[in-house]
Motif scaffolding. Structure first.
Motif, short mmCIF file in Angstrom:
data_model
loop_
_atom_site.label_atom_id
_atom_site.label_comp_id
_atom_site.label_asym_id
_atom_site.label_seq_id
_atom_site.Cartn_x
_atom_site.Cartn_y
_atom_site.Cartn_z
N CYS A 52 0.99 -1.02 -0.07
CA CYS A 52 0.00 0.04 -0.01
C CYS A 52 0.79 1.38 -0.09
O CYS A 52 1.61 1.42 0.86
CB CYS A 52 -0.90 -0.01 1.11
SG CYS A 52 -1.93 1.25 1.46
N ARG A 54 -0.04 4.51 0.32
CA ARG A 54 -0.57 5.37 1.61
C ARG A 54 0.10 4.90 2.87
O ARG A 54 0.55 5.73 3.77
CB ARG A 54 -2.03 5.46 1.80
CG ARG A 54 -2.74 6.21 0.65
CD ARG A 54 -4.29 6.20 1.02
NE ARG A 54 -5.05 6.79 -0.18
CZ ARG A 54 -5.07 8.48 -0.71
NH1 ARG A 54 -4.46 9.04 0.31
NH2 ARG A 54 -5.59 8.53 -1.71
N ARG A 55 -0.05 3.50 3.15
CA ARG A 55 0.58 3.10 4.47
C ARG A 55 2.13 3.28 4.31
O ARG A 55 2.89 3.67 5.44
CB ARG A 55 0.32 1.41 4.52
CG ARG A 55 0.80 1.06 5.87
CD ARG A 55 0.65 -0.47 5.88
NE ARG A 55 1.85 -1.10 4.91
CZ ARG A 55 3.11 -0.98 5.02
NH1 ARG A 55 3.72 -0.50 6.00
NH2 ARG A 55 3.89 -1.50 4.09
N PHE A 61 2.21 9.94 -0.22
CA PHE A 61 1.32 9.69 0.68
C PHE A 61 1.91 9.66 1.95
O PHE A 61 2.79 9.16 2.23
CB PHE A 61 0.28 8.66 0.29
CG PHE A 61 -0.49 8.58 -0.81
CD1 PHE A 61 -1.59 9.65 -1.03
CD2 PHE A 61 -0.29 7.68 -1.73
CE1 PHE A 61 -2.17 9.85 -2.21
CE2 PHE A 61 -0.92 7.73 -2.90
CZ PHE A 61 -2.04 8.78 -3.07
N GLU A 65 -1.96 7.18 6.23
CA GLU A 65 -2.99 7.97 5.93
C GLU A 65 -4.12 7.25 5.43
O GLU A 65 -3.77 6.24 4.72
CB GLU A 65 -2.46 8.93 4.83
CG GLU A 65 -3.85 10.00 4.36
CD GLU A 65 -3.43 10.94 3.29
OE1 GLU A 65 -4.20 11.43 2.68
OE2 GLU A 65 -2.20 11.12 3.14
N ASP A 66 -5.36 7.38 5.85
CA ASP A 66 -6.66 6.52 5.41
C ASP A 66 -6.60 5.29 5.76
O ASP A 66 -7.20 4.37 5.38
CB ASP A 66 -6.57 6.87 3.82
CG ASP A 66 -6.89 8.04 3.45
OD1 ASP A 66 -7.43 9.05 4.20
OD2 ASP A 66 -6.93 8.60 2.14
N GLY A 67 -5.87 5.03 6.80
CA GLY A 67 -5.70 3.58 7.31
C GLY A 67 -4.84 3.29 8.34
O GLY A 67 -3.98 4.09 8.63
N CYS A 73 -4.86 0.89 2.53
CA CYS A 73 -5.98 1.95 2.66
C CYS A 73 -7.13 1.63 1.83
O CYS A 73 -8.09 2.17 1.72
CB CYS A 73 -5.29 3.34 1.78
SG CYS A 73 -4.83 3.07 0.28
N ASP A 74 -6.82 0.68 0.75
CA ASP A 74 -7.73 0.20 -0.06
C ASP A 74 -8.38 1.11 -1.18
O ASP A 74 -9.39 1.03 -1.98
CB ASP A 74 -9.20 -0.50 0.84
CG ASP A 74 -9.91 -1.54 -0.17
OD1 ASP A 74 -9.18 -2.14 -0.87
OD2 ASP A 74 -11.20 -1.47 0.12
N CYS A 76 -5.63 3.37 -2.85
CA CYS A 76 -4.48 3.82 -3.51
C CYS A 76 -4.27 3.17 -4.90
O CYS A 76 -4.80 2.02 -5.12
CB CYS A 76 -3.20 3.96 -2.83
SG CYS A 76 -2.45 2.33 -2.71
N CYS A 79 -3.34 -0.87 -4.24
CA CYS A 79 -4.33 -1.42 -3.62
C CYS A 79 -5.45 -2.02 -4.94
O CYS A 79 -5.86 -3.02 -4.62
CB CYS A 79 -5.07 -0.75 -2.41
SG CYS A 79 -4.13 -0.55 -0.99
#
Length: 340
Positions: A52, A54-55, A61, A65-67, A73-74, A76, A79
């Motif tokens: 991911c 974001r992770r 990112f 963020e978002d998770g 994050c499911d 980006c 994902c």
């Protein structure tokens, strides 16, 4: 969907999230448990979490963020591509016609040997891993003995005992278990509005959401087909109703549930305890002349048959052998009907 959305498998999810947070990801995992308990979807979302953007904070990112920091994050690009099965760093191996051949393992070896295209983990998910033939299993062992740096392999299997010990010993095994009736109820209540149908699905799926949801309402139709095949068998039909190995496996699963139910019915007399409350009266009567030991013997015999299915037995021989075993349940053959 992400790891946080997998229900009823808190132990396995905690270990996977901990391995990401502590940066101690194993090179190989074995997700083992009954079919339909979320092994494949957990493997898919584990690959998403590992890659991911974001992770990890890649591509601008902020990390986490978002998770959760250990989850996907499911949303980006990484994902989404993994979810769609088109990510260049994630390979999938599935059986074709009930077997995984060496050619598929060779392709997997080649994919893992390449450097990550996007700088994350190279991941491989092998579904129904126990269906590897001997040549494929021997080739796969080499992947486990010398795993490429930055790679993760996840095997998903409902019959891990069919895998060679040399493969199992090189994997971190995580157990997946059926969900409770209460958890299944909460999972299905918004999807299945009819309470009677929902109750039937919960019973027939035996805590396996993949059967209740993934294969959908077909589970009720398949139980009707099972009842028809069973009554044909017990009426003396010599012609197997199975089209392929998958239908044989479904029939044997149905037999296990049927034997469980008639044992409960004989021991308690309580039809509200049945996993299949809509069982036809013809089938309920089959176990009335058999004692508990006979039912248990038949149940163990079916378990043995299921373990032997990896060898692709002759359908006619298996049909007649199973029929002979089940005749012990109902000595008075005249009582068995062939209708409905």
């Amino acid at each position: 969907m992400a790891l946080r959305d997998i229900l009823g498998q808190e132990g396995a999810i905690k270990i996977l999230e901990g391995s990401i947070l502590n940066r101690k990801v194993a090179s190989a995992y074995l997700f083992q448990g009954p079919s339909g308990t979320g092994k494949y979807f957990t493997a898919l979302n584990f690959a998403k979490a590992l890659n991911c953007k974001r992770r990890s904070g890649r591509e601008g990112f902020p990390p986490g963020e978002d998770g959760a920091a250990a989850d996907a994050c499911d949303g980006c690009p990484s994902c989404r591509r993994i979810e769609a099965g088109i990510h260049p760093d994630v390979a999938f191996v599935r059986p074709e016609k009930g077997v995984i051949k060496i050619e598929e393992i060779r392709k997997l070896e080649e994919a893992l040997s390449l450097c990550p295209y996007e700088g994350g983990y190279k991941a491989a998910i092998v579904d129904d891993a126990h269906l590897m033939n001997d040549k494929a299993a021997n080739a796969f062992l080499k992947c486990l003995e010398e795993p490429p740096a930055g790679s993760v392999i996840v095997l998903a299997s409902s019959n891990p005992e069919r895998l060679p010990d040399t493969i199992r010993s090189r994997c971190l095994a995580l157990k997946f278990k059926p969900l409770s009736a209460a958890l299944m109820e909460s999972l299905l209540k918004d999807r299945i509005k009819d309470p009677q149908k929902r109750k039937a699905l919960i019973g027939l799926s035996m805590g396996r959401p993949g059967l209740a949801i993934g294969k959908g309402g077909d589970i009720l139709k398949r139980r009707e087909e099972f009842a028809k095949s069973l009554l044909q068998m017990l009426a003396g039909s010599r012609n197997p109703s199975w089209a392929d190995k998958e239908e044989i496996e479904e029939f044997m699963d149905g037999l296990e549930l049927f034997l469980r139910d008639i044992f409960v019915l004989r021991a308690t007399g309580r039809e509200d305890f049945l996993l299949n409350p809509a069982m036809p009266e013809d089938m309920k009567s089959l176990g009335k002349a058999a004692n508990e030991e006979v039912i248990i013997d038949c149940y163990q015999g079916i378990a043995g048959i299921k373990n032997s299915l990896v060898y692709n037995p002759n359908k006619s021989i298996l049909w007649n052998y199973t029929a002979g075993m089940l005749k012990r349940l109902e000595p008075r053959r005249a009582r068995v009907k062939t209708g409905g």
